[in-house]
Each structure stands twice: as C-alpha cells, then as structure tokens.
Design a protein around this motif. Sequence first.
Motif, PDB file in Angstrom:
ATOM      1  N   ILE A 177       0.839  -1.202   0.000  1.00  0.00           N
ATOM      2  CA  ILE A 177       0.000   0.000   0.000  1.00  0.00           C
ATOM      3  C   ILE A 177       0.877   1.256   0.000  1.00  0.00           C
ATOM      4  O   ILE A 177       0.635   2.214  -0.733  1.00  0.00           O
ATOM      5  CB  ILE A 177      -0.969  -0.029   1.213  1.00  0.00           C
ATOM      6  CG1 ILE A 177      -1.994  -1.162   1.007  1.00  0.00           C
ATOM      7  CG2 ILE A 177      -1.677   1.314   1.401  1.00  0.00           C
ATOM      8  CD1 ILE A 177      -2.788  -1.543   2.251  1.00  0.00           C
ATOM      9  N   GLU A 178       1.923   1.216   0.795  1.00  0.00           N
ATOM     10  CA  GLU A 178       2.890   2.320   0.846  1.00  0.00           C
ATOM     11  C   GLU A 178       3.523   2.544  -0.544  1.00  0.00           C
ATOM     12  O   GLU A 178       3.640   3.682  -1.021  1.00  0.00           O
ATOM     13  CB  GLU A 178       3.970   1.950   1.880  1.00  0.00           C
ATOM     14  CG  GLU A 178       5.289   2.676   1.746  1.00  0.00           C
ATOM     15  CD  GLU A 178       5.431   3.834   2.714  1.00  0.00           C
ATOM     16  OE1 GLU A 178       4.466   4.107   3.446  1.00  0.00           O
ATOM     17  OE2 GLU A 178       6.509   4.460   2.696  1.00  0.00           O
ATOM     18  N   ALA A 179       3.905   1.439  -1.183  1.00  0.00           N
ATOM     19  CA  ALA A 179       4.594   1.538  -2.485  1.00  0.00           C
ATOM     20  C   ALA A 179       3.688   2.150  -3.539  1.00  0.00           C
ATOM     21  O   ALA A 179       4.123   2.960  -4.360  1.00  0.00           O
ATOM     22  CB  ALA A 179       5.061   0.153  -2.931  1.00  0.00           C
ATOM     23  N   VAL A 180       2.408   1.774  -3.514  1.00  0.00           N
ATOM     24  CA  VAL A 180       1.490   2.262  -4.540  1.00  0.00           C
ATOM     25  C   VAL A 180       1.014   3.666  -4.200  1.00  0.00           C
ATOM     26  O   VAL A 180       1.040   4.571  -5.041  1.00  0.00           O
ATOM     27  CB  VAL A 180       0.283   1.301  -4.686  1.00  0.00           C
ATOM     28  CG1 VAL A 180      -0.782   1.883  -5.604  1.00  0.00           C
ATOM     29  CG2 VAL A 180       0.760  -0.062  -5.192  1.00  0.00           C
ATOM     30  N   GLU A 181       0.605   3.867  -2.937  1.00  0.00           N
ATOM     31  CA  GLU A 181      -0.096   5.111  -2.608  1.00  0.00           C
ATOM     32  C   GLU A 181       0.837   6.240  -2.209  1.00  0.00           C
ATOM     33  O   GLU A 181       0.507   7.406  -2.378  1.00  0.00           O
ATOM     34  CB  GLU A 181      -1.151   4.820  -1.526  1.00  0.00           C
ATOM     35  CG  GLU A 181      -2.204   3.867  -2.100  1.00  0.00           C
ATOM     36  CD  GLU A 181      -3.281   3.440  -1.113  1.00  0.00           C
ATOM     37  OE1 GLU A 181      -3.516   4.171  -0.130  1.00  0.00           O
ATOM     38  OE2 GLU A 181      -3.877   2.366  -1.331  1.00  0.00           O
TER      39      GLU A 181
END
Length: 279
Positions: A98-102
Amino acid sequence: MQNVHSHAWDQQLHFDPQTVRETDLSRGYPLDLTVPFETFVEEMAPFERVAVFGMKARLNGYWVPDQFIAEFVARAPDKLVGFASCDPTQDGYMEELIEAVERLGLRGLKMGPMYAGFDPRDPRCDPVYGYCQRHGVPILFHSGTTFNRAAPLGLTRPWLFDDVAIRYPELRMVLAHVGHPFCEECLVVIRKHPHVYADISALYYRPWQFYNILIAAQEYRVTHKLMFGTDYPFATSRESIEGLRNANHVIGDSPLPRVSGETIEGILERDSFALLGIG
Ligand SMILES: [Zn+2]
C-alpha cells in the motif's frame, strides 16, 4: 517500442552472497548484476517506456526495497515505470504494498512465487490480488524455471495462475518468460483469460526453444498476448531485439513453419502498458 521487464538493483546491497554466486548459472558465466542508472538509461535507448522492478524473495536472498525503485525511476519519470515487489511470506507485506502504490507512486507489482517459496494460489496472496484488482495495479509474475537452488519448481508452473485468473478476472497479469520450459502450458493459460499476458524476455538465447515457443503461439493464436521484455541485466536490449527479429535463423532454409513478420513486429510494436491499464 516498450519493455515490460527490466531490473534495477545493487547486488552488494540487495542480494545474499550465495545468491550472487548462483547468478553465474543464469548465462553460464559470471555476471555483475548491479545496474548503475546511467548504464541502464543508455541500455534502454530503444524503448519509449520501460517497466523497472527489483525483487523481494527472502527464501532466495533477494530484497530490493520499493523505495530504491521509486528513487531510480524518479530520475527518468517520463520513461521509467516503477513496479513494487511483494513477498507474502514475510510480515508486513500488505503495508509495504500500500505504501509503495499510494505514497511512492509505483504503478505495478512484481512477484516471484518460486523465489519466495509460495504457491500463487496461497491464501496469503488474496489481499494482494484483491488490492491490485481494485486499484488497477498489474502484476508481473516470474514464471518458469530459474537457477536458484532453493526455488521450488512446483511453485512456478504456469497452470497455477489459471486459478488466480479465474478468481480475479479483472486483474492484469503478465507471466514472465512464457513460463519456460513450460511454455505451452503458459500459452494455454493466456489463451483462456483476456487479461493474462506473457512476456518473451530472456528467451532468445535458447534459439531452438524460442523458435518453438513463437510457432506454438501462432498455432494457438495468442501472439497478440505476447509482450516484449529484456530481463536486463540478464540480457541486453540490442541482443533481445535482434534475437526476436532473427527467430527463424535456427531453421535456415528448411521447410519448417516460419515465425511471421506480423508476429515479430506485433510483439515489438505492442502498446503493452495500455493493455496493462497504465497507458
Ligand atoms: Zn526478471
């Protein structure tokens, strides 16, 4: 031209020492896999857009942080498309995704089931597939064999992804290397599912196998599902393009069927990023 499969990493920082030793097996001679940014950009000159990823697979000693990929692609944002990596055998994998995408803005995901030691149908993958399907994040899976001794072949068979595609029909998936040497198995999976593709990276240097893959793809009528990739630094851009254009050299003047110009140029000209929903 587009390239859906390339790697960025530093083998000193991101690989276990045993993994570095095993990479010699990939081409039969020692390779320095560390990818300096300047060399990478020069190497990618033929392509308008390039997918770039590392790998997270604790079992086989790969761990490239998503932050590293985000910083790498930020140096050429018009051309490079960063993919996150995910190892669902390790704690915190959903938070990292989630961190990587958002937050980091990575657009796709790379997973290596055999490298990390999980079955693609493992329930631990469900949150990953659900998230990626909801957010339009394509997943490129390593499929087919590798040189790493601890990577179980039973976890990489292309047919395992059939079940994933049945359960996540809108998820965009790419099966790398046409699942070599289980290539026909891969071709029948991509034939069934409108959003499942295969990339032809790192195959040209086995010319007889490569020729047969392309002929089988023609016979199954799935050449429109094949995407171009280099798997750099395992193979260079120039050699990969030439290797595809020369796919018929291995049969010389024999009366065997030929890989058509339409197949070859179709792969080179394909707008793969649009098909993956990141056009
Ligand atoms: Zn690769």
